[in-house]
Design a protein around this motif. Structure first.
Motif, short mmCIF file in Angstrom:
data_model
loop_
_atom_site.label_atom_id
_atom_site.label_comp_id
_atom_site.label_asym_id
_atom_site.label_seq_id
_atom_site.Cartn_x
_atom_site.Cartn_y
_atom_site.Cartn_z
N SER A 325 0.81 -1.23 0.00
CA SER A 325 0.00 0.00 0.00
C SER A 325 0.84 1.28 0.00
O SER A 325 0.32 2.34 -0.33
N PRO A 329 -0.15 5.94 -2.71
CA PRO A 329 -0.15 7.41 -2.82
C PRO A 329 0.66 7.91 -4.01
O PRO A 329 0.28 8.89 -4.65
N GLN A 332 -1.52 7.36 -6.98
CA GLN A 332 -2.68 8.26 -6.96
C GLN A 332 -2.29 9.64 -7.48
O GLN A 332 -3.12 10.36 -8.03
N SER A 380 4.13 12.15 -1.36
CA SER A 380 2.76 11.82 -1.80
C SER A 380 1.86 11.52 -0.62
O SER A 380 0.71 11.96 -0.56
N LYS A 381 2.40 10.77 0.34
CA LYS A 381 1.60 10.44 1.53
C LYS A 381 1.26 11.70 2.32
O LYS A 381 0.13 11.88 2.79
N PHE A 382 2.26 12.58 2.46
CA PHE A 382 2.03 13.84 3.18
C PHE A 382 1.00 14.70 2.46
O PHE A 382 0.06 15.21 3.07
N TRP A 383 1.16 14.85 1.13
CA TRP A 383 0.26 15.70 0.36
C TRP A 383 -1.18 15.22 0.45
O TRP A 383 -2.11 16.00 0.66
N LEU A 384 -1.36 13.91 0.29
CA LEU A 384 -2.72 13.35 0.29
C LEU A 384 -3.34 13.32 1.69
O LEU A 384 -4.54 13.10 1.83
N SER A 385 -2.51 13.53 2.72
CA SER A 385 -3.07 13.68 4.07
C SER A 385 -3.68 15.07 4.25
O SER A 385 -4.49 15.29 5.15
N LYS A 386 -3.30 16.00 3.35
CA LYS A 386 -3.80 17.37 3.42
C LYS A 386 -4.83 17.68 2.34
O LYS A 386 -5.73 18.49 2.53
N LYS A 388 -7.14 16.18 -1.33
CA LYS A 388 -7.75 15.00 -1.93
C LYS A 388 -7.02 14.57 -3.20
O LYS A 388 -6.98 13.38 -3.54
#
Length: 402
Positions: A325, A329, A332, A380-386, A388
């Motif tokens: 997984s 991100p 995505q 990517s993980k950080f960005w998508l935590s903020k 959509k």
């Protein structure tokens, strides 16, 4: 996991994650291959048939990339584009919107970004042929599943025949007219010029060199690249229309069959390709180069099916879905990350950045690839935590749906 193990069905969200995982994996492979082109004048060294790095470790690294990455991830990404087209059509129709109108806006945006990327930033762009081939994809929107399959296979075979014919005629022409030595000398001169410009030149110097020497090759390559990309798009569209994504558990026997056949045929053709490429066996009279070029693309396509089905089967196990997984991100935000890879590569290797062009052997290029990709996983993980969507995905979506 053994491929024969019982697989558990996953829900709709996990099916989407599976696609993002495959897309993220493809981005890693694309970066691994593109690193050669970021860091060296690979376009001209291939034509001049010379190598900048002759050490054993460099040769091993180059063969590793050739066998496991070259031609496999570009096709994987292309396949996912075709599958994504089917998903987009489904969503647009559900919203009651016009598919041609929405999709044409989507391709126009991609075309503009592709032109900027290919001619202003980097000649190894794939977005431009994607946008052109994507426009033709609309012609197959309402065709039946089996018709799409026949078109995909037929168009791919036609591309291979044309490619082999061009390669054969070029080889014969060079032999008859004795042009080989002057052309090789010209490409060697271009290698030297590219080394100087990319190592020490300003952004404008590099841009002028790209437009003068590389852009004509990029444009001429579109003649074969666009129909080839379209054929791979159609394979993805075929899988989408076949309903595989809607019911992965119900299609597991079919997926396993594709996996086993692509395993045997793909790696078998790769072995033959390596034998010919390393010149352990040399085919007679101008057949050698056409055979190696066609084998590279055919084996790359079939092994991309092997990679896709392998990851799909693994993702049917909750345990493996969790392990893989971390790639989701990145996948995505594929559009953003693809362009980011170019920007980072240019800043590392070009003269207006660190100026390391031509000085990094392929084994260190692999390490740089892993470093950049690790950064993209975290980013990517950080960005998508903020947010959509990724920044380029947001712009693309906004333009598509106004």
């Amino acid at each position: 996991m053994k491929m024969g193990e019982r697989l558990q069905p996953v829900d709709q969200a996990n099916r989407v994650i599976t696609l993002d995982i495959i897309r993220g994996f493809a981005l890693l492979g694309i970066l691994l291959v593109n690193m050669h082109f970021f860091s060296t004048p690979k376009l001209f060294t291939m034509m001049a048939e010379i190598s900048l790095f002759e050490g054993t470790s460099s040769q091993i690294a180059e063969w590793f990339i050739t066998i496991f990455a070259s031609g496999k991830f570009f096709t994987t990404f292309s396949f996912l584009f075709g599958l994504g087209f089917f998903l987009l059509m489904s969503r647009v129709e559900e919203k009651g919107l016009s598919v041609p109108r929405v999709y044409s806006r989507r391709m126009i945006f991609l075309l503009v970004i592709g032109i900027i990327h290919a001619f202003i930033l980097w000649s190894g762009d794939i977005l431009l042929p994607y946008a052109i081939a994507g426009l033709f994809l609309m012609l197959f929107r309402k065709k039946a599943v089996e018709s799409i399959k026949k078109w995909a296979i037929g168009l791919f075979i036609a591309c291979m025949v044309v490619l082999a014919l061009f390669s054969y005629l070029n080889s014969v022409l060079m032999s008859i007219l004795d042009f080989d030595v002057p052309l090789v000398t010209t490409y060697e001169e271009l290698v030297a010029e590219a080394m100087e410009v990319y190592q020490n030149g300003s952004f404008l110097d590099i841009l002028l060199f790209r437009l003068g020497e590389e852009a004509p090759l990029v444009l001429s390559n579109l003649i074969v690249m666009v129909p080839l990309v379209l054929s791979i798009f159609l394979f993805g569209l075929y899988v989408g229309k076949k309903g595989v994504l809607r019911d992965i558990p119900g299609h597991l026997p079919w997926i396993r069959k594709v996996w086993s056949r692509s395993l045997v045929v793909g790696w078998g053709l790769t072995v033959i390709y390596v034998i010919l490429k390393s010149e352990m066996v040399i085919l007679p009279f101008h057949l050698h180069l056409p055979a190696t070029e066609v084998l590279a693309i055919v084996s790359g396509l079939i092994l991309s099916f092997f990679y896709i089905t392998s990851l799909t089967l693994l993702c049917q196990k909750e345990q493996w879905l969790g392990r893989l997984s971390f790639l989701a991100p990145v996948g995505q935000m594929a559009f953003t990350n693809y362009l980011m890879q170019t920007v980072i590569g240019l800043l590392i290797f070009n003269g207006y950045g660190l100026g390391l062009f031509g000085s990094v052997p392929p084994e260190y290029g692999i390490l740089i690839t892993l470093g950049i990709f690790l950064f993209q996983i975290i980013f990517s993980k950080f960005w998508l935590s903020k947010f959509k969507f990724g920044p380029m995905e947001k712009l693309w979506r906004s333009f598509t749906y106004k």
